[in-house]
Write a protein that holds these residues in place. Structure first.
Motif, PDB file in Angstrom:
ATOM      1  N   HIS A   1      10.927  67.539 -10.451  1.00 49.30           N
ATOM      2  CA  HIS A   1       9.966  68.684 -10.136  1.00 49.30           C
ATOM      3  C   HIS A   1      10.121  69.061  -8.774  1.00 49.30           C
ATOM      4  CE1 HIS A   1       6.046  70.122  -9.424  1.00 49.30           C
ATOM      5  NE2 HIS A   1       5.393  69.445 -10.352  1.00 49.30           N
ATOM      6  N   PRO A   2      10.220  70.503  -8.639  1.00 47.71           N
ATOM      7  CA  PRO A   2      10.672  71.044  -7.191  1.00 47.71           C
ATOM      8  C   PRO A   2       9.546  70.771  -6.036  1.00 47.71           C
ATOM      9  CG  PRO A   2       9.991  72.625  -8.986  1.00 47.71           C
ATOM     10  CD  PRO A   2      10.201  71.278  -9.457  1.00 47.71           C
ATOM     11  N   LEU A   3       8.535  70.166  -6.456  1.00 50.93           N
ATOM     12  CA  LEU A   3       7.466  70.317  -5.403  1.00 50.93           C
ATOM     13  C   LEU A   3       7.233  68.968  -5.080  1.00 50.93           C
ATOM     14  CD1 LEU A   3       4.824  72.958  -6.626  1.00 50.93           C
ATOM     15  CD2 LEU A   3       6.567  73.027  -4.791  1.00 50.93           C
ATOM     16  N   ASP A   4       7.937  67.758  -5.868  1.00 50.90           N
ATOM     17  CA  ASP A   4       7.734  66.566  -5.293  1.00 50.90           C
ATOM     18  C   ASP A   4       8.570  65.976  -4.380  1.00 50.90           C
ATOM     19  OD1 ASP A   4       6.668  63.641  -6.556  1.00 50.90           O
ATOM     20  OD2 ASP A   4       8.732  63.507  -6.113  1.00 50.90           O
ATOM     21  N   SER A   5       7.916  65.686  -3.252  1.00 49.32           N
ATOM     22  CA  SER A   5       8.686  65.279  -1.928  1.00 49.32           C
ATOM     23  C   SER A   5       9.214  63.981  -1.807  1.00 49.32           C
ATOM     24  CB  SER A   5       7.892  65.685  -0.721  1.00 49.32           C
ATOM     25  OG  SER A   5       6.614  64.832  -0.785  1.00 49.32           O
TER      26      SER A   5
ATOM     27  N   SER B   1       3.048  58.074  -7.888  1.00 51.29           N
ATOM     28  CA  SER B   1       2.824  59.213  -8.493  1.00 51.29           C
ATOM     29  C   SER B   1       3.264  60.639  -7.826  1.00 51.29           C
ATOM     30  CB  SER B   1       1.152  59.295  -8.456  1.00 51.29           C
ATOM     31  OG  SER B   1       0.707  59.170  -6.930  1.00 51.29           O
ATOM     32  N   PHE B   2       2.825  61.683  -8.407  1.00 52.36           N
ATOM     33  CA  PHE B   2       3.530  62.926  -7.700  1.00 52.36           C
ATOM     34  C   PHE B   2       3.223  63.193  -6.141  1.00 52.36           C
ATOM     35  CE2 PHE B   2       2.224  67.453  -6.882  1.00 52.36           C
ATOM     36  CZ  PHE B   2       3.495  68.051  -6.984  1.00 52.36           C
TER      37      PHE B   2
ATOM     38  N   LYS C   1       4.838  48.561 -15.773  1.00 49.65           N
ATOM     39  CA  LYS C   1       5.683  49.223 -15.283  1.00 49.65           C
ATOM     40  C   LYS C   1       5.268  50.546 -15.004  1.00 49.65           C
ATOM     41  CE  LYS C   1       8.654  46.306 -15.564  1.00 49.65           C
ATOM     42  NZ  LYS C   1       9.513  45.462 -14.291  1.00 49.65           N
ATOM     43  N   ALA C   2       4.248  51.146 -15.517  1.00 48.03           N
ATOM     44  CA  ALA C   2       3.460  52.477 -15.564  1.00 48.03           C
ATOM     45  C   ALA C   2       3.106  52.365 -13.969  1.00 48.03           C
ATOM     46  CB  ALA C   2       2.570  52.838 -16.346  1.00 48.03           C
ATOM     47  N   ARG C   3       2.435  51.434 -13.821  1.00 50.71           N
ATOM     48  CA  ARG C   3       1.920  51.363 -12.294  1.00 50.71           C
ATOM     49  C   ARG C   3       2.708  51.326 -11.181  1.00 50.71           C
ATOM     50  NH1 ARG C   3      -2.137  48.349 -15.284  1.00 50.71           N
ATOM     51  NH2 ARG C   3      -1.046  46.440 -14.973  1.00 50.71           N
TER      52      ARG C   3
ATOM     53  N   ARG D   1      11.180  54.797 -21.065  1.00 51.33           N
ATOM     54  CA  ARG D   1       9.975  55.651 -21.056  1.00 51.33           C
ATOM     55  C   ARG D   1       9.581  55.752 -19.493  1.00 51.33           C
ATOM     56  NH1 ARG D   1       6.964  58.636 -19.530  1.00 51.33           N
ATOM     57  NH2 ARG D   1       4.991  59.157 -20.156  1.00 51.33           N
ATOM     58  N   PHE D   2       9.948  54.776 -18.615  1.00 49.74           N
ATOM     59  CA  PHE D   2       9.246  54.921 -17.219  1.00 49.74           C
ATOM     60  C   PHE D   2      10.352  55.491 -16.512  1.00 49.74           C
ATOM     61  CE2 PHE D   2       6.483  52.156 -19.410  1.00 49.74           C
ATOM     62  CZ  PHE D   2       5.181  52.884 -19.473  1.00 49.74           C
ATOM     63  N   LEU D   3      11.744  55.291 -16.943  1.00 50.21           N
ATOM     64  CA  LEU D   3      12.729  55.848 -16.027  1.00 50.21           C
ATOM     65  C   LEU D   3      12.758  57.401 -16.431  1.00 50.21           C
ATOM     66  CD1 LEU D   3      15.563  53.374 -16.671  1.00 50.21           C
ATOM     67  CD2 LEU D   3      14.743  53.967 -14.358  1.00 50.21           C
ATOM     68  N   MET D   4      12.129  57.752 -17.529  1.00 45.48           N
ATOM     69  CA  MET D   4      12.171  59.240 -17.826  1.00 45.48           C
ATOM     70  C   MET D   4      11.049  59.729 -17.139  1.00 45.48           C
ATOM     71  SD  MET D   4      11.263  60.726 -21.573  1.00 45.48           S
ATOM     72  CE  MET D   4       9.513  60.133 -21.722  1.00 45.48           C
ATOM     73  N   ARG D   5       9.994  58.953 -16.622  1.00 44.60           N
ATOM     74  CA  ARG D   5       8.907  59.482 -16.007  1.00 44.60           C
ATOM     75  C   ARG D   5       9.589  59.712 -14.575  1.00 44.60           C
ATOM     76  NH1 ARG D   5       4.804  62.523 -14.384  1.00 44.60           N
ATOM     77  NH2 ARG D   5       3.366  61.587 -13.110  1.00 44.60           N
ATOM     78  N   VAL D   6      10.461  58.788 -14.052  1.00 36.31           N
ATOM     79  CA  VAL D   6      10.922  58.982 -12.458  1.00 36.31           C
ATOM     80  C   VAL D   6      11.672  60.025 -12.651  1.00 36.31           C
ATOM     81  CG1 VAL D   6      12.507  57.989 -10.958  1.00 36.31           C
ATOM     82  CG2 VAL D   6      10.844  56.542 -12.068  1.00 36.31           C
TER      83      VAL D   6
END
Length: 250
Positions: A182-186, A116-117, A110-112, A171-176
């Motif tokens: 994040h203001p710089l994630d496009s 990524s940012f 699930k992490a993979r 855990r991974f919905l929290m990562r999403v």
């Protein structure tokens, strides 16, 4: 001061297993992991248990103590009475390898799947600028030690095997959510959260928050805000109309 504690520890492998009874010396100030180590040293040298730091920071020694998902190294024996029989079992949600060790590879899969940012195009490393409030918003989620207790206790994963293919877990919905905030994630994360990671399967019972050893407010600060953003995008009539207009050909 010490006493003889009564323990039931799950012994077995993927094929079969059962609870084994042990009487073990308990000393003042000890934690459950100390008892498991004493068992290995004195009565059960072949007992399998995963651990590393013994300081509540690696997340390795996750198990269920009296049916509650916990870190064994952070569960003090003083929280139990001397007469109480303490049951230690492996995480129920994941396949048992042997004794207290489970196969948690589901979580790495699930992490993979979480992209990524992605900084804005043309923005180079060293040119990132953020307000402190934005840093603090996502910093809480960075405390996660990936013990996977939240994944284990989430009933959408725990009680419904069919969900595992479609649901990333808290855990991974929290990562999403962290990346979406994040203001710089496009990258567009909201549609991915709903369609690819199964956000809709979460019904915010807060069981994940209750077992987090880092006291991260997973439900209130990550999952609920992410659900609100998804609803705004998918169901708000004004947003829907704006999307329709923006897609019209000139």
């Amino acid at each position: 001061m010490s006493y003889k504690g009564k323990f039931k520890v799950w012994r077995g492998d993927a094929g079969k297993g059962d609870l084994a009874d042990y009487d073990v010396e308990v000393n003042e100030g000890e934690v459950v992991l100390d008892i498991i180590h004493r068992l290995q040293a004195t009565q059960a040298p072949d007992m399998a248990v995963r651990w590393n730091c013994k300081a509540g920071k690696c997340g390795s020694c996750s198990a269920e103590v009296n049916g509650v998902p916990r870190l064994m190294c952070m569960t003090r024996m003083s929280t139990f009475t001397e007469e109480e029989t303490i049951t230690v079992t492996p995480l129920r949600t994941f396949p048992v390898i042997r004794d207290l060790v489970t196969d948690v590879s589901f979580n790495y899969t699930k992490a993979r799947e979480v992209a990524s940012f992605e900084p804005p195009e043309g923005l180079k490393p060293g040119e990132y600028r953020m307000q402190q409030v934005d840093v603090e918003r996502s910093q809480e989620f960075r405390k996660c030690i990936e013990c996977f207790l939240c994944q284990n206790t989430c009933h959408a994963v725990r009680d419904h095997e069919d969900n595992k293919e479609h649901f990333a877990g808290p855990r991974f919905l929290m990562r999403v959510a962290e990346l979406d905030m994040h203001p710089l994630d496009s990258r567009e994360r909201r549609d991915e959260a709903q369609e690819d990671h199964g956000l809709g399967l979460c019904n915010i019972t807060k069981c994940c928050t209750e077992v987090c050893p880092e006291h991260i407010k997973i439900t209130d600060n990550a999952l609920i805000p992410m659900k609100e953003r998804v609803v705004d995008r998918k169901y708000d009539p004004l947003v829907w109309l704006g999307n329709k207009i923006s897609r019209r050909k000139a």
